[in-house]
Design a protein around this motif. Structure first.
Motif: not given
Length: 109
Positions: A67, A71, A95-96, A99
């Protein structure tokens, strides 16, 4: 401490992906220097990921590592490689990040 190691490993993932992007754009000696940066960054990232997974759950650690890499690489692409920016790209990056924070919050370590 292993969360910090994991974050640093993710940043080196961004570095190796960025070096790979520069390899694609260059030639000659410059290309080989960027490729060397790719190999060094890849090695450091993997070694730090291995270190972090000695105490963190592998599923959580791997998801957070990828992640951070995803990103960071998207942001590097936008700011340095002139990748396109759209509402949906930014929305899904957010949203990542949410999470990743959620995985950290529910991790028992």
């Amino acid at each position: 401490m292993n969360w910090i190691i994991l974050i640093i490993a993710g940043l080196f993932e961004v570095a190796f992906a960025s070096c790979l992007g520069k390899v694609k754009e260059t030639s000659g000696t410059t290309m080989y220097l960027w490729f060397g940066g790719f190999l060094v960054s890849l090695t450091i990232s993997m070694l730090l990921l291995i270190k972090a997974t000695q105490t963190l759950p592998i599923g959580t650690a791997y998801a957070v590592w990828t992640g951070i890499g995803a990103v960071g690489t998207v942001l590097m692409g936008i700011f340095f490689f002139k990748d396109p920016v759209s509402f949906w790209r930014i929305f899904f990056i957010i949203t990542l990040v949410g999470s990743i924070i959620g995985l950290k919050a529910v991790s028992s370590h």
